[in-house]
Design a protein around this motif. Structure first.
Motif, PDB file in Angstrom:
ATOM      1  N   ILE A  94      40.642  49.843  43.515  1.00 54.02           N
ATOM      2  CA  ILE A  94      40.796  48.436  43.124  1.00 54.02           C
ATOM      3  C   ILE A  94      39.602  47.615  43.608  1.00 54.02           C
ATOM      4  CG2 ILE A  94      42.189  46.349  43.476  1.00 54.02           C
ATOM      5  CD1 ILE A  94      44.644  48.270  43.693  1.00 54.02           C
ATOM      6  N   ALA A  95      39.176  47.850  44.841  1.00 55.24           N
ATOM      7  CA  ALA A  95      38.024  47.125  45.382  1.00 55.24           C
ATOM      8  C   ALA A  95      36.748  47.452  44.603  1.00 55.24           C
ATOM      9  CB  ALA A  95      37.841  47.453  46.863  1.00 55.24           C
ATOM     10  N   ILE A  96      36.576  48.709  44.234  1.00 60.14           N
ATOM     11  CA  ILE A  96      35.409  49.114  43.447  1.00 60.14           C
ATOM     12  C   ILE A  96      35.418  48.405  42.088  1.00 60.14           C
ATOM     13  CG2 ILE A  96      34.372  51.058  42.193  1.00 60.14           C
ATOM     14  CD1 ILE A  96      35.294  52.844  44.565  1.00 60.14           C
ATOM     15  N   LEU A  97      36.563  48.388  41.438  1.00 56.37           N
ATOM     16  CA  LEU A  97      36.684  47.753  40.122  1.00 56.37           C
ATOM     17  C   LEU A  97      36.380  46.262  40.191  1.00 56.37           C
ATOM     18  CD1 LEU A  97      39.953  49.548  38.960  1.00 56.37           C
ATOM     19  CD2 LEU A  97      37.712  49.760  37.848  1.00 56.37           C
ATOM     20  N   THR A  98      36.945  45.589  41.173  1.00 57.74           N
ATOM     21  CA  THR A  98      36.719  44.147  41.265  1.00 57.74           C
ATOM     22  C   THR A  98      35.281  43.820  41.643  1.00 57.74           C
ATOM     23  OG1 THR A  98      37.567  44.159  43.548  1.00 57.74           O
ATOM     24  CG2 THR A  98      39.117  43.604  41.810  1.00 57.74           C
ATOM     25  N   ARG A  99      34.702  44.637  42.486  1.00 49.12           N
ATOM     26  CA  ARG A  99      33.309  44.401  42.872  1.00 49.12           C
ATOM     27  C   ARG A  99      32.369  44.606  41.685  1.00 49.12           C
ATOM     28  NH1 ARG A  99      29.937  47.613  47.618  1.00 49.12           N
ATOM     29  NH2 ARG A  99      28.178  46.152  47.723  1.00 49.12           N
ATOM     30  N   ALA A 100      32.718  45.544  40.815  1.00 44.10           N
ATOM     31  CA  ALA A 100      31.860  45.861  39.675  1.00 44.10           C
ATOM     32  C   ALA A 100      32.024  44.891  38.510  1.00 44.10           C
ATOM     33  CB  ALA A 100      32.147  47.286  39.195  1.00 44.10           C
ATOM     34  N   LEU A 101      33.228  44.327  38.340  1.00 40.13           N
ATOM     35  CA  LEU A 101      33.536  43.611  37.104  1.00 40.13           C
ATOM     36  C   LEU A 101      33.965  42.156  37.274  1.00 40.13           C
ATOM     37  CD1 LEU A 101      35.409  46.559  35.429  1.00 40.13           C
ATOM     38  CD2 LEU A 101      33.539  45.326  34.336  1.00 40.13           C
ATOM     39  N   LEU A 102      34.235  41.718  38.493  1.00 34.14           N
ATOM     40  CA  LEU A 102      34.723  40.358  38.689  1.00 34.14           C
ATOM     41  C   LEU A 102      33.738  39.521  39.498  1.00 34.14           C
ATOM     42  CD1 LEU A 102      38.527  40.965  39.401  1.00 34.14           C
ATOM     43  CD2 LEU A 102      37.382  40.512  37.217  1.00 34.14           C
ATOM     44  N   TYR A 103      33.596  38.262  39.095  1.00 35.48           N
ATOM     45  CA  TYR A 103      32.661  37.335  39.723  1.00 35.48           C
ATOM     46  C   TYR A 103      32.991  35.932  39.207  1.00 35.48           C
ATOM     47  CZ  TYR A 103      30.612  38.675  35.231  1.00 35.48           C
ATOM     48  OH  TYR A 103      30.438  38.974  33.902  1.00 35.48           O
ATOM     49  N   PRO A 104      32.441  34.884  39.798  1.00 31.79           N
ATOM     50  CA  PRO A 104      32.729  33.529  39.321  1.00 31.79           C
ATOM     51  C   PRO A 104      32.351  33.366  37.843  1.00 31.79           C
ATOM     52  CG  PRO A 104      31.669  33.446  41.464  1.00 31.79           C
ATOM     53  CD  PRO A 104      31.598  34.882  41.012  1.00 31.79           C
ATOM     54  N   GLY A 105      33.282  32.789  37.084  1.00 37.13           N
ATOM     55  CA  GLY A 105      33.048  32.587  35.658  1.00 37.13           C
ATOM     56  C   GLY A 105      33.834  33.518  34.762  1.00 37.13           C
ATOM     57  N   VAL A 106      34.399  34.603  35.338  1.00 36.62           N
ATOM     58  CA  VAL A 106      35.261  35.489  34.553  1.00 36.62           C
ATOM     59  C   VAL A 106      36.682  35.383  35.108  1.00 36.62           C
ATOM     60  CG1 VAL A 106      33.386  37.090  34.045  1.00 36.62           C
ATOM     61  CG2 VAL A 106      34.916  37.566  35.965  1.00 36.62           C
ATOM     62  N   ASN A 107      37.641  35.887  34.340  1.00 30.83           N
ATOM     63  CA  ASN A 107      39.021  35.861  34.792  1.00 30.83           C
ATOM     64  C   ASN A 107      39.643  37.239  34.703  1.00 30.83           C
ATOM     65  OD1 ASN A 107      40.676  36.162  32.176  1.00 30.83           O
ATOM     66  ND2 ASN A 107      39.346  34.426  31.666  1.00 30.83           N
ATOM     67  N   THR A 108      40.746  37.404  35.399  1.00 28.24           N
ATOM     68  CA  THR A 108      41.484  38.659  35.392  1.00 28.24           C
ATOM     69  C   THR A 108      42.974  38.339  35.276  1.00 28.24           C
ATOM     70  OG1 THR A 108      41.904  40.728  36.593  1.00 28.24           O
ATOM     71  CG2 THR A 108      41.592  38.762  37.919  1.00 28.24           C
ATOM     72  N   ILE A 109      43.706  39.201  34.576  1.00 30.92           N
ATOM     73  CA  ILE A 109      45.101  38.940  34.220  1.00 30.92           C
ATOM     74  C   ILE A 109      45.998  40.017  34.802  1.00 30.92           C
ATOM     75  CG2 ILE A 109      46.712  38.749  32.264  1.00 30.92           C
ATOM     76  CD1 ILE A 109      44.244  37.716  30.645  1.00 30.92           C
ATOM     77  N   MET A 110      47.157  39.588  35.291  1.00 33.34           N
ATOM     78  CA  MET A 110      48.102  40.535  35.888  1.00 33.34           C
ATOM     79  C   MET A 110      49.515  39.980  35.793  1.00 33.34           C
ATOM     80  SD  MET A 110      46.838  39.616  39.699  1.00 33.34           S
ATOM     81  CE  MET A 110      45.186  39.601  39.006  1.00 33.34           C
ATOM     82  N   GLU A 123      40.217  37.371  44.077  1.00 36.95           N
ATOM     83  CA  GLU A 123      39.918  36.096  44.723  1.00 36.95           C
ATOM     84  C   GLU A 123      38.694  36.207  45.621  1.00 36.95           C
ATOM     85  OE1 GLU A 123      43.632  35.268  46.589  1.00 36.95           O
ATOM     86  OE2 GLU A 123      44.612  34.696  44.703  1.00 36.95           O
ATOM     87  N   ILE A 124      38.557  37.333  46.305  1.00 39.90           N
ATOM     88  CA  ILE A 124      37.379  37.539  47.157  1.00 39.90           C
ATOM     89  C   ILE A 124      36.097  37.493  46.322  1.00 39.90           C
ATOM     90  CG2 ILE A 124      36.158  39.258  48.568  1.00 39.90           C
ATOM     91  CD1 ILE A 124      38.897  40.127  49.639  1.00 39.90           C
ATOM     92  N   GLU A 125      36.158  38.016  45.100  1.00 41.77           N
ATOM     93  CA  GLU A 125      34.975  38.047  44.231  1.00 41.77           C
ATOM     94  C   GLU A 125      34.754  36.723  43.496  1.00 41.77           C
ATOM     95  OE1 GLU A 125      32.924  40.424  44.514  1.00 41.77           O
ATOM     96  OE2 GLU A 125      34.262  41.711  45.704  1.00 41.77           O
ATOM     97  N   GLY A 126      35.684  35.779  43.652  1.00 42.98           N
ATOM     98  CA  GLY A 126      35.489  34.463  43.050  1.00 42.98           C
ATOM     99  C   GLY A 126      35.919  34.357  41.601  1.00 42.98           C
ATOM    100  N   ALA A 127      36.650  35.344  41.098  1.00 41.20           N
ATOM    101  CA  ALA A 127      37.118  35.306  39.710  1.00 41.20           C
ATOM    102  C   ALA A 127      38.390  34.477  39.608  1.00 41.20           C
ATOM    103  CB  ALA A 127      37.376  36.719  39.204  1.00 41.20           C
ATOM    104  N   GLU A 128      38.650  33.957  38.419  1.00 41.84           N
ATOM    105  CA  GLU A 128      39.901  33.249  38.166  1.00 41.84           C
ATOM    106  C   GLU A 128      41.023  34.267  37.997  1.00 41.84           C
ATOM    107  OE1 GLU A 128      42.141  30.675  34.653  1.00 41.84           O
ATOM    108  OE2 GLU A 128      40.004  31.149  34.447  1.00 41.84           O
ATOM    109  N   VAL A 129      42.140  34.020  38.663  1.00 44.17           N
ATOM    110  CA  VAL A 129      43.289  34.914  38.581  1.00 44.17           C
ATOM    111  C   VAL A 129      44.362  34.265  37.701  1.00 44.17           C
ATOM    112  CG1 VAL A 129      45.148  36.028  39.873  1.00 44.17           C
ATOM    113  CG2 VAL A 129      42.832  35.944  40.833  1.00 44.17           C
TER     114      VAL A 129
END
Length: 366
Positions: A94-110, A123-129
């Motif tokens: 999960i940490a690898i995925l978020t580090r590779a694909l999430l950053y400020p300006g993108v969002n993730t859905i769950m 949230e650590i990567e600054g993405a919108e949840v």
């Protein structure tokens, strides 16, 4: 210090209380932990025999590519070795995925509630949840699909879902995947896949060929009884794995963890026996809930989430005084509910006896 702003107010993950702490706090000789969905029967005897007889040189680094384990898993699952990524538990994946694909300006859905580490790492990567409320413990896949926009990077699908235990039927999952744009990664977390018995569930492996933006996550921490060794893995198209692999720490699995995971995988008879026992144990809880008219979610895992009609923190505390560690739903986004790992027949019977007494004290039962 120049901390990430996202860390302000964040709390570390709080696992179930350790047995030793509860023993000290309440002066108990014996404590049964049914909080973290570990296999109550432990690991395969083949693993135990290996650990008793192994002579590992602990001065050497492990194989960073996990070649033996990689070959074993690839052969067992039926994929190419280049379709696998290994992590220090699913948390690492999960940490690898978020580090590779999430950053400020993108969002993730769950879904909500679901496994907390999706949102935590995002949230650590600054993405919108974007959290989409579950319906009766199940993912609202239509609403999740509707929440996707041009800035969506990852959609998390937990099946069976933690903490509700509800699995997604094949027809519903495929209908959802057909709506997801090809540039959005769909992570299908299957930590409890070995326990699934739902007739609507089908083998998910073909999905990664039909939908190249799908990644499956699996683990050796649950049914295989190797939680302390921390081995999780992802299955996807080689192109996806190749992009993720540079993010992975060089030696993220130990020599022992690679060895025991491969051995555990070879003993499928043991896994089948554990799953049969789990079904019998699950029935003990279902019977209890139905006897007392307590709402529960149909579980395809080795845990069950059910309503106590009481303050679940109080129920958690009272059971702990009696030597049983469970999880309060208040910590899982399900207030009033408790999540209990399915133990041995004797453990389940003892816990339910004490739970009945606690709920009588709380005025739930006459």
């Amino acid at each position: 210090m120049k901390w990430k702003q996202q860390l302000d107010g964040m709390q570390a993950y709080k696992p179930g209380k350790p047995i030793e702490e509860v023993q000290r706090e309440f002066g108990l000789q014996e404590v049964v932990k049914l909080a973290s969905n570990e296999n109550p029967f432990g690991c395969s005897p083949k693993v135990t025999a290996y650990l008793h007889n192994s002579a590992v040189n602990h001065a050497l680094y492990p194989d960073g590519y996990a070649q033996n384990l990689r070959t074993t898993v690839a052969n067992h699952v039926g994929v190419k070795e280049t379709q696998l990524l290994f992590g220090n538990g699913s948390d690492d994946i999960i940490a690898i995925l978020t580090r590779a694909l999430l950053y400020p300006g993108v969002n993730t859905i769950m879904a909500d509630p679901s496994f907390s580490q999706y949102a935590h790492n995002a949230e650590i990567e600054g993405a919108e949840v974007r959290k989409i409320p579950c319906i009766d413990g199940a993912h609202d896949l239509d609403a999740m699909a509707a929440a996707i926009d041009e800035h969506t990077s990852i959609v998390w699908v937990c099946s069976p879902n933690n903490p509700t235990g509800v699995v997604i039927a094949d027809t519903d999952l495929r209908a959802f995947l057909a709506k997801v744009p090809s540039d959005v990664l769909v992570v299908l977390d299957e930590a409890y896949i070995e326990y699934v018995t739902h007739p609507g569930h089908k083998e998910t492996l073909p999905l990664i060929n039909e939908y190249p933006n799908v990644l499956l996550m699996r683990t050796f921490s649950k049914a295989y009884g190797l939680a302390s060794f921390r081995v999780g893995y992802a299955i996807s198209q080689p192109e996806v794995i190749a992009k993720l692999d540079p993010v992975r720490a060089p030696f993220n699995n130990t020599i022992l963890s690679q060895a025991v995971a491969a051995i555990a995988l070879s003993d499928q008879d043991y896994i089948k026996n554990c799953c049969k026992a789990n079904e019998l144990g699950k029935k003990q809880y279902v019977d209890f809930c139905e006897k007392h008219n307590l709402k529960y979610y149909p579980s395809d895992t080795n845990f069950i989430l059910f309503d106590t009609k009481a303050n679940s923190d109080v129920v958690f505390q009272e059971l702990m005084k009696r030597g049983f560690i469970i999880r309060s739903g208040n910590a899982l986004g399900a207030p009033g509910f408790i999540r209990v790992t399915i133990g041995t027949e004797a453990q389940n019977a003892a816990l339910l006896q004490h739970l009945e007494a606690v709920l009588k004290e709380q005025g739930v039962f006459a």
